[in-house]
Design a protein around this motif. Structure first.
Motif, PDB file in Angstrom:
ATOM      1  N   LEU A  47       0.832  -1.189   0.000  1.00 50.75           N
ATOM      2  CA  LEU A  47       0.000   0.000   0.000  1.00 50.75           C
ATOM      3  C   LEU A  47       0.878   1.256   0.000  1.00 50.75           C
ATOM      4  N   LYS A  48       0.530   2.234  -0.823  1.00 53.65           N
ATOM      5  CA  LYS A  48       1.296   3.484  -0.856  1.00 53.65           C
ATOM      6  C   LYS A  48       0.823   4.386   0.269  1.00 53.65           C
ATOM      7  N   MET A  49       1.601   4.416   1.338  1.00 55.15           N
ATOM      8  CA  MET A  49       1.235   5.174   2.533  1.00 55.15           C
ATOM      9  C   MET A  49       1.882   6.552   2.485  1.00 55.15           C
ATOM     10  N   ASN A  50       1.089   7.570   2.746  1.00 54.27           N
ATOM     11  CA  ASN A  50       1.557   8.953   2.706  1.00 54.27           C
ATOM     12  C   ASN A  50       1.488   9.540   4.115  1.00 54.27           C
ATOM     13  N   ALA A  51       2.655   9.819   4.693  1.00 52.98           N
ATOM     14  CA  ALA A  51       2.703  10.353   6.058  1.00 52.98           C
ATOM     15  C   ALA A  51       2.264  11.810   6.073  1.00 52.98           C
ATOM     16  N   PHE A  52       1.601  12.233   7.160  1.00 51.79           N
ATOM     17  CA  PHE A  52       1.248  13.639   7.316  1.00 51.79           C
ATOM     18  C   PHE A  52       1.453  14.061   8.774  1.00 51.79           C
ATOM     19  N   ASP A  53       1.970  15.263   8.939  1.00 52.88           N
ATOM     20  CA  ASP A  53       2.113  15.920  10.243  1.00 52.88           C
ATOM     21  C   ASP A  53       2.874  15.064  11.252  1.00 52.88           C
ATOM     22  N   ALA A  54       3.851  14.279  10.767  1.00 52.81           N
ATOM     23  CA  ALA A  54       4.574  13.358  11.650  1.00 52.81           C
ATOM     24  C   ALA A  54       5.884  13.927  12.166  1.00 52.81           C
ATOM     25  N   GLY A  55       6.177  15.223  11.907  1.00 50.75           N
ATOM     26  CA  GLY A  55       7.393  15.831  12.409  1.00 50.75           C
ATOM     27  C   GLY A  55       8.535  15.778  11.415  1.00 50.75           C
ATOM     28  N   ALA A  56       9.650  16.427  11.799  1.00 51.69           N
ATOM     29  CA  ALA A  56      10.793  16.547  10.891  1.00 51.69           C
ATOM     30  C   ALA A  56      11.352  15.194  10.488  1.00 51.69           C
ATOM     31  N   ASN A  57      11.355  14.230  11.389  1.00 49.97           N
ATOM     32  CA  ASN A  57      11.885  12.904  11.094  1.00 49.97           C
ATOM     33  C   ASN A  57      10.782  11.892  10.806  1.00 49.97           C
ATOM     34  N   GLY A  58       9.554  12.343  10.683  1.00 53.33           N
ATOM     35  CA  GLY A  58       8.432  11.442  10.487  1.00 53.33           C
ATOM     36  C   GLY A  58       8.470  10.740   9.138  1.00 53.33           C
ATOM     37  N   SER A  59       8.032   9.491   9.121  1.00 58.04           N
ATOM     38  CA  SER A  59       8.041   8.724   7.876  1.00 58.04           C
ATOM     39  C   SER A  59       7.202   7.471   8.047  1.00 58.04           C
ATOM     40  N   VAL A  60       6.851   6.852   6.913  1.00 65.42           N
ATOM     41  CA  VAL A  60       6.242   5.526   6.900  1.00 65.42           C
ATOM     42  C   VAL A  60       7.026   4.663   5.926  1.00 65.42           C
ATOM     43  N   SER A  61       7.167   3.391   6.241  1.00 64.35           N
ATOM     44  CA  SER A  61       7.959   2.499   5.404  1.00 64.35           C
ATOM     45  C   SER A  61       7.531   1.062   5.670  1.00 64.35           C
ATOM     46  N   VAL A  62       8.105   0.137   4.907  1.00 69.88           N
ATOM     47  CA  VAL A  62       7.898  -1.287   5.121  1.00 69.88           C
ATOM     48  C   VAL A  62       9.223  -1.880   5.589  1.00 69.88           C
ATOM     49  N   VAL A  63       9.196  -2.606   6.711  1.00 69.68           N
ATOM     50  CA  VAL A  63      10.427  -3.120   7.322  1.00 69.68           C
ATOM     51  C   VAL A  63      10.211  -4.561   7.776  1.00 69.68           C
ATOM     52  N   ALA A  64      11.306  -5.211   8.135  1.00 67.27           N
ATOM     53  CA  ALA A  64      11.209  -6.535   8.733  1.00 67.27           C
ATOM     54  C   ALA A  64      10.518  -6.423  10.086  1.00 67.27           C
ATOM     55  N   ASN A  65       9.649  -7.376  10.390  1.00 66.88           N
ATOM     56  CA  ASN A  65       8.924  -7.389  11.659  1.00 66.88           C
ATOM     57  C   ASN A  65       9.917  -7.433  12.820  1.00 66.88           C
ATOM     58  N   PRO A  66       9.968  -6.402  13.681  1.00 71.08           N
ATOM     59  CA  PRO A  66      10.948  -6.373  14.756  1.00 71.08           C
ATOM     60  C   PRO A  66      10.581  -7.275  15.936  1.00 71.08           C
ATOM     61  N   ASP A  67       9.355  -7.818  15.927  1.00 71.00           N
ATOM     62  CA  ASP A  67       8.892  -8.623  17.056  1.00 71.00           C
ATOM     63  C   ASP A  67       7.967  -9.721  16.523  1.00 71.00           C
ATOM     64  N   GLN A  68       8.579 -10.810  16.024  1.00 71.30           N
ATOM     65  CA  GLN A  68       7.807 -11.912  15.448  1.00 71.30           C
ATOM     66  C   GLN A  68       7.300 -12.848  16.551  1.00 71.30           C
ATOM     67  N   THR A  69       6.428 -12.305  17.396  1.00 70.69           N
ATOM     68  CA  THR A  69       5.888 -13.080  18.508  1.00 70.69           C
ATOM     69  C   THR A  69       4.385 -12.833  18.624  1.00 70.69           C
TER      70      THR A  69
END
Length: 530
Positions: free
Chosen positions: A29-51
């Motif tokens: 899905l093409k996610m568009n971040a809004f009002d998330a701050g100077a370092n704000g972002s959305v991305s796809v990453v490896a699951n950090p907690d596969q539990t």
């Protein structure tokens, strides 16, 4: 959970292929971040907690800046509308480092759901938890969704935080863990099993943003193959993903490589015998995307394993590690490498006053070189031109197939946008198209005529046990897919243009019936099974 696990998604709009089966395109899905701050972002990453309730490999990630707004989040446009009347509950798995309100929305120009909080309040921190939203405040079809995962007002953060989310789906059951009817996104792809040569070979795969959105590959995400210099000649991946080469004979894979070497693909363990081939189009360029084609026209039947070797050098002579990227594994009947489609958008400005010296811009959720709602005048790639002085301004863009929201602007800045009724315009785009709009007027002025338009009838709709299809033009193929993208039937029409299809085996719900003409033209109609 995966939208299309070990199934083929039949793609009717993939430019360059009359009919094709997408094995994997690594998109989300093409996610568009809004009002998330100077370092704000959305991305796809490896699951950090596969539990716990979420052991999937990939998830969505939002960096929520401490300097953002209380309502910071992201929005996206779905490729398939959600029928909220039929499926009013939205399910989302979320991992958060603190407890705070969560908001989900449906939006469209005429009616929005407003802020909806989950039926079950958050109770866990640092763990996956499923939230269910009752969206019955609205009804009908929606394509725009909004997630605000950390709605603290006033915002009290002193440092950025990371929030993860996964498995967005809808159904008509508010029970957490209930089966999805339509998956909006699960961020997964087919398994990629790396082929290495032992402990000294540190090669690995990683899904990353496309580092070179140009040429034949404008997609957002690709796979990076970090190829260790101590690897093996046949380095690459194998995947237990079943394919069928009975009707579709040519495998396509896009790859970006820093050096020239053979590119190979293999299909294994089929009844017709294993086969390994080099691409029919040998590599001639480096550091560009190329659609490599592999010919399996002498094979038939199903194969349970596929193998891709993008850098088959024997013996291997690497003196340092390299990075190779690949994308869009597609099986089709087209022996030719894919060529990028283009979208030309025109806006008729005649009768709107003197345009001398006034620039025209388009802004929208395009991504890539065209940005996501870049302010008019800030991105030169979004300027429209009137080369012949006829008052019609044009822009040609190279975009992946999809649904795009956009708006025209006269001059720089947001102050003078197109006053057409309905707000933002939307266009479902596939293949090469040329469309024209009129400033201040809703809808398209012109669009290429589909030769199948008005020539196909199917009834009854809703259907129970038998569907009748009648055509006044030649139709090569008819396919039916579910809301989840699963192919449930492929049919050939009788020569007299009338065919009866048994639908008694279909479960209740909505389906898409796609018609492919002799010239490759396509038309899709909705079908309701009751």
């Amino acid at each position: 959970m995966r939208k299309f696990t070990l199934l083929f998604v039949l793609v009717f709009t993939f430019a360059g292929f009359s009919v094709a089966q997408v094995i994997e395109n690594f998109e989300s899905l093409k996610m568009n971040a809004f009002d998330a701050g100077a370092n704000g972002s959305v991305s796809v990453v490896a699951n950090p907690d596969q539990t716990g309730i979420n052991t999937s490999y990939y998830v969505g990630k939002m960096v929520r800046g401490f300097d953002g707004q209380p309502w910071a989040g992201w929005y996206a446009t779905l490729s398939t509308p959600v029928d909220v009347t039929a499926n009013k509950y939205v399910h989302i798995k979320i991992w958060k480092p603190r407890i705070s309100p969560i908001v989900f929305k449906y939006e469209r120009s005429d009616l929005n759901s407003g802020d909806v909080n989950p039926m079950n309040p958050q109770t866990l921190v640092g763990q996956w938890e499923e939230f269910v939203f009752d969206m019955s405040v609205v009804s009908g079809d929606y394509v725009k969704i909004v997630l605000i995962p950390d709605f603290e007002n006033p915002l009290l953060l002193t440092e950025d935080i990371e929030i993860y989310f996964d498995d967005l789906y809808v159904n008509n059951d508010p029970t957490p863990g209930s089966a999805p009817v339509q998956v909006m996104e699960d961020f997964e792809h087919i398994p990629l099993n790396i082929m290495t040569g032992g402990p000294e070979d540190l090669s690995y795969f990683e899904m990353v943003p496309n580092p070179d959105k140009s040429g034949v590959n404008l997609s957002d995400f690709v796979i990076k193959f970090h190829r260790d210099k101590d690897g093996v000649s046949w380095g690459g991946f194998y995947s237990g993903t079943q394919i069928d080469v009975t009707d579709y004979k040519y495998m396509h894979v896009k790859a970006w490589k820093p050096r020239i070497s053979p590119v190979k693909f293999k299909i294994e363990a089929g009844a017709a015998g294993t086969k390994e081939v080099a691409s029919t189009n040998p590599q001639t360029e480096t550091n560009v995307w190329v659609d490599y084609v592999f010919d399996f026209s002498d094979k038939t039947g199903t194969y349970p394993t596929i193998v891709f070797m993008p850098d088959f050098e024997d013996p291997l002579t690497l003196t340092e590690d390299i990075e190779i990227y690949f994308d869009d594994i597609i099986l089709s009947n087209d022996p030719n490498p894919f060529q990028p489609p283009s979208l030309t958008i025109n806006v008729d400005m005649t009768g709107t006053g003197d345009m001398t010296g006034v620039p025209m811009f388009i802004a929208g959720a395009f991504g890539g070189d065209y940005g996501t709602w870049n302010e008019p005048g800030t991105n030169p790639n979004n300027e429209m031109t009137d080369t012949d002085g006829d008052g019609i301004y044009s822009i040609t863009m190279y975009l992946p197939d999809g649904l795009y929201a956009f708006k025209f602007f006269k001059g720089t800045g947001w102050g003078n946008g197109d006053p057409a009724p309905g707000g933002d315009r939307t266009l479902q785009y596939s293949g090469t198209r040329n469309v024209t709009y009129k400033w201040g007027v809703d809808g398209l002025l012109s669009i290429p005529q589909n030769p199948l338009a008005g020539q196909i009838k199917m009834y009854p709709n809703p259907v129970s046990d038998e569907l009748v299809i009648s055509t006044s033009v030649r139709v090569k193929e008819v396919t039916i897919t579910s809301m989840l993208g699963q192919l449930v039937g492929t049919y050939q029409l009788n020569n007299n243009g009338r065919t009866t299809i048994s639908t008694s085996g279909l479960t209740t719900g909505m389906y898409f019936v796609a018609f492919t003409g002799e010239d490759g033209s396509r038309q899709i109609q909705k079908l309701i099974k009751r």
